[in-house]
Scaffold this motif. Structure first.
Motif, PDB file in Angstrom:
ATOM      1  N   LYS A 278       0.835  -1.208   0.000  1.00 62.98           N
ATOM      2  CA  LYS A 278       0.000   0.000   0.000  1.00 62.98           C
ATOM      3  C   LYS A 278       0.871   1.260   0.000  1.00 62.98           C
ATOM      4  O   LYS A 278       0.674   2.184  -0.812  1.00 62.98           O
ATOM      5  CB  LYS A 278      -0.923   0.002   1.214  1.00 62.98           C
ATOM      6  N   THR A 279       1.852   1.294   0.905  1.00 62.87           N
ATOM      7  CA  THR A 279       2.744   2.449   0.996  1.00 62.87           C
ATOM      8  C   THR A 279       3.537   2.637  -0.293  1.00 62.87           C
ATOM      9  O   THR A 279       3.680   3.760  -0.796  1.00 62.87           O
ATOM     10  CB  THR A 279       3.708   2.273   2.185  1.00 62.87           C
ATOM     11  N   PHE A 280       4.052   1.546  -0.829  1.00 62.09           N
ATOM     12  CA  PHE A 280       4.828   1.615  -2.074  1.00 62.09           C
ATOM     13  C   PHE A 280       3.991   2.184  -3.212  1.00 62.09           C
ATOM     14  O   PHE A 280       4.448   3.072  -3.955  1.00 62.09           O
ATOM     15  CB  PHE A 280       5.322   0.211  -2.442  1.00 62.09           C
ATOM     16  N   ILE A 281       2.764   1.690  -3.368  1.00 56.50           N
ATOM     17  CA  ILE A 281       1.890   2.159  -4.445  1.00 56.50           C
ATOM     18  C   ILE A 281       1.575   3.644  -4.286  1.00 56.50           C
ATOM     19  O   ILE A 281       1.638   4.412  -5.249  1.00 56.50           O
ATOM     20  CB  ILE A 281       0.592   1.319  -4.481  1.00 56.50           C
ATOM     21  N   GLU A 282       1.249   4.046  -3.089  1.00 56.86           N
ATOM     22  CA  GLU A 282       0.884   5.446  -2.859  1.00 56.86           C
ATOM     23  C   GLU A 282       2.062   6.384  -3.096  1.00 56.86           C
ATOM     24  O   GLU A 282       1.904   7.464  -3.676  1.00 56.86           O
ATOM     25  CB  GLU A 282       0.345   5.608  -1.443  1.00 56.86           C
ATOM     26  N   GLU A 283       3.257   5.966  -2.665  1.00 59.41           N
ATOM     27  CA  GLU A 283       4.428   6.837  -2.796  1.00 59.41           C
ATOM     28  C   GLU A 283       4.983   6.851  -4.221  1.00 59.41           C
ATOM     29  O   GLU A 283       5.411   7.896  -4.712  1.00 59.41           O
ATOM     30  CB  GLU A 283       5.519   6.397  -1.813  1.00 59.41           C
ATOM     31  N   LYS A 284       4.955   5.705  -4.884  1.00 59.35           N
ATOM     32  CA  LYS A 284       5.578   5.619  -6.215  1.00 59.35           C
ATOM     33  C   LYS A 284       4.668   6.138  -7.323  1.00 59.35           C
ATOM     34  O   LYS A 284       5.138   6.780  -8.268  1.00 59.35           O
ATOM     35  CB  LYS A 284       5.992   4.175  -6.525  1.00 59.35           C
ATOM     36  N   TYR A 285       3.367   5.883  -7.206  1.00 60.45           N
ATOM     37  CA  TYR A 285       2.472   6.183  -8.328  1.00 60.45           C
ATOM     38  C   TYR A 285       1.563   7.388  -8.091  1.00 60.45           C
ATOM     39  O   TYR A 285       0.852   7.807  -9.005  1.00 60.45           O
ATOM     40  CB  TYR A 285       1.660   4.941  -8.695  1.00 60.45           C
ATOM     41  N   GLY A 286       1.583   7.940  -6.910  1.00 55.84           N
ATOM     42  CA  GLY A 286       0.931   9.209  -6.645  1.00 55.84           C
ATOM     43  C   GLY A 286      -0.503   9.343  -7.108  1.00 55.84           C
ATOM     44  O   GLY A 286      -0.869  10.355  -7.704  1.00 55.84           O
ATOM     45  N   GLY A 287      -1.320   8.336  -6.884  1.00 56.16           N
ATOM     46  CA  GLY A 287      -2.728   8.409  -7.259  1.00 56.16           C
ATOM     47  C   GLY A 287      -3.050   7.828  -8.619  1.00 56.16           C
ATOM     48  O   GLY A 287      -4.223   7.680  -8.978  1.00 56.16           O
ATOM     49  N   SER A 288      -2.015   7.474  -9.392  1.00 55.23           N
ATOM     50  CA  SER A 288      -2.239   6.855 -10.701  1.00 55.23           C
ATOM     51  C   SER A 288      -2.595   5.380 -10.573  1.00 55.23           C
ATOM     52  O   SER A 288      -3.144   4.779 -11.501  1.00 55.23           O
ATOM     53  CB  SER A 288      -0.989   6.999 -11.575  1.00 55.23           C
ATOM     54  N   VAL A 289      -2.244   4.789  -9.449  1.00 53.36           N
ATOM     55  CA  VAL A 289      -2.611   3.415  -9.103  1.00 53.36           C
ATOM     56  C   VAL A 289      -3.238   3.475  -7.717  1.00 53.36           C
ATOM     57  O   VAL A 289      -2.670   4.089  -6.808  1.00 53.36           O
ATOM     58  CB  VAL A 289      -1.385   2.478  -9.106  1.00 53.36           C
TER      59      VAL A 289
END
Length: 297
Positions: A278-289
């Motif tokens: 969850k943290t990785f997705i939020e930090e890396k993709y910034g709302g795109s995922v």
């Protein structure tokens, strides 16, 4: 004297015979003890061989999530994750059904269900991981800063994968570029179009990001995985983006029915739905995922 020598010889042969029999029994027993002690030594000091899971994925974001977050977590569980990257939406499912893969992570639920129906497969999913909002993109944003500015008859590239048409048509209708028959929702087909402002051009999904460079294409509907791979930011670069609210297009971890309850697959599912992912997705993709993180019980 001769009799005494013969008696001694017979006694010696008898002793040798008894020793051989007794020694054979001891060797067998000793061998058994050695194997057992060797087994104890192996379990006590040497680590067991890790389980290997072969998982098919598209490059972005799926393979990135697997390699950067999930793989290190599974190594601690004694599982070696081998990620095989695909550039299409067909082979990951056929290879999974054929047993060449243990699981795949690239598709949403409607695509999986449609593939099962079309190809007669019996694949299932064990976790819902994330949503990739689909977007409409144009590199002519000076002329078309938003979707409403697309002119009558504009050429819009879309995937030729029929399993995605319902989603795409619903997005285009939401953008005001066409109208579908009443009640079709996200299950529409090209035959359900009753009005359209634009001309649809069907291409291979992986070609859609390049299509917007074509002077003859005004816009393209692109899945976020291909958009991200091409360096596009769905939240910044799209001229219309699908909502994540009540979105049924959750990307899942899929496997075969006979494999879904295996310990290794369950550990993989748990790792993919973890707070770390969850943290990785939020930090890396910034709302795109958009992270979902649901185990399929």
């Amino acid at each position: 004297m001769k009799k005494r020598w013969i008696s001694s010889l017979l006694a010696g042969l008898l002793a040798v015979s008894l020793t051989a029999c007794g020694g054979g029994g001891a060797q067998q027993s000793g061998g058994g003890q050695t194997a057992a002690s060797g087994s104890e030594s192996s379990s006590g000091s040497a680590q067991a061989e890790p389980t290997t899971l072969k998982v098919g994925a598209t490059a972005v974001p799926h393979a990135e999530i697997l390699n950067e977050v999930v793989k290190p977590a599974l190594e601690k569980e004694g599982i070696n994750l081998e990620v095989i990257v695909f550039q299409d939406y067909v082979l990951p499912n056929t290879n999974l059904a054929d047993g060449e893969l243990d699981a795949n992570y690239f598709q949403h639920i409607p695509w999986l269900e449609n593939t099962n129906k079309e190809k007669g497969l019996d694949l299932t999913y064990v976790a819902g991981v994330h949503i990739e909002p689909m977007g409409i993109y144009s590199n002519k944003q000076k002329a078309y800063p938003d979707v409403a500015s697309l002119p009558e008859g504009a050429k819009v590239a879309v995937t030729n994968g029929q399993g995605e048409h319902g989603r795409i048509l619903a997005l285009l209708q939401d953008a005001g570029l066409l109208k579908l028959k009443d009640g079709v929702g996200m299950n529409g087909t090209m035959a359900d179009i009753v009005e359209k402002k634009v001309e649809l051009v069907e291409l291979e999904p992986a070609m859609l990001p390049r299509a917007i460079e074509d002077p003859g294409i005004d816009a393209a509907v692109i899945n976020s995985n291909f958009a991200l791979q091409a360096g596009l930011n769905p939240t910044k670069d799209s001229i219309h983006l699908e909502s994540g609210e009540n979105n049924p297009y959750v990307n899942v971890l899929a496997t075969r029915q006979d494999n879904k309850d295996s310990e290794a697959i369950q550990k993989l599912a748990k790792a993919l739905t973890s707070p770390e992912v969850k943290t990785f997705i939020e930090e890396k993709y910034g709302g795109s995922v958009l992270f979902v993180g649901q185990l399929n019980q």
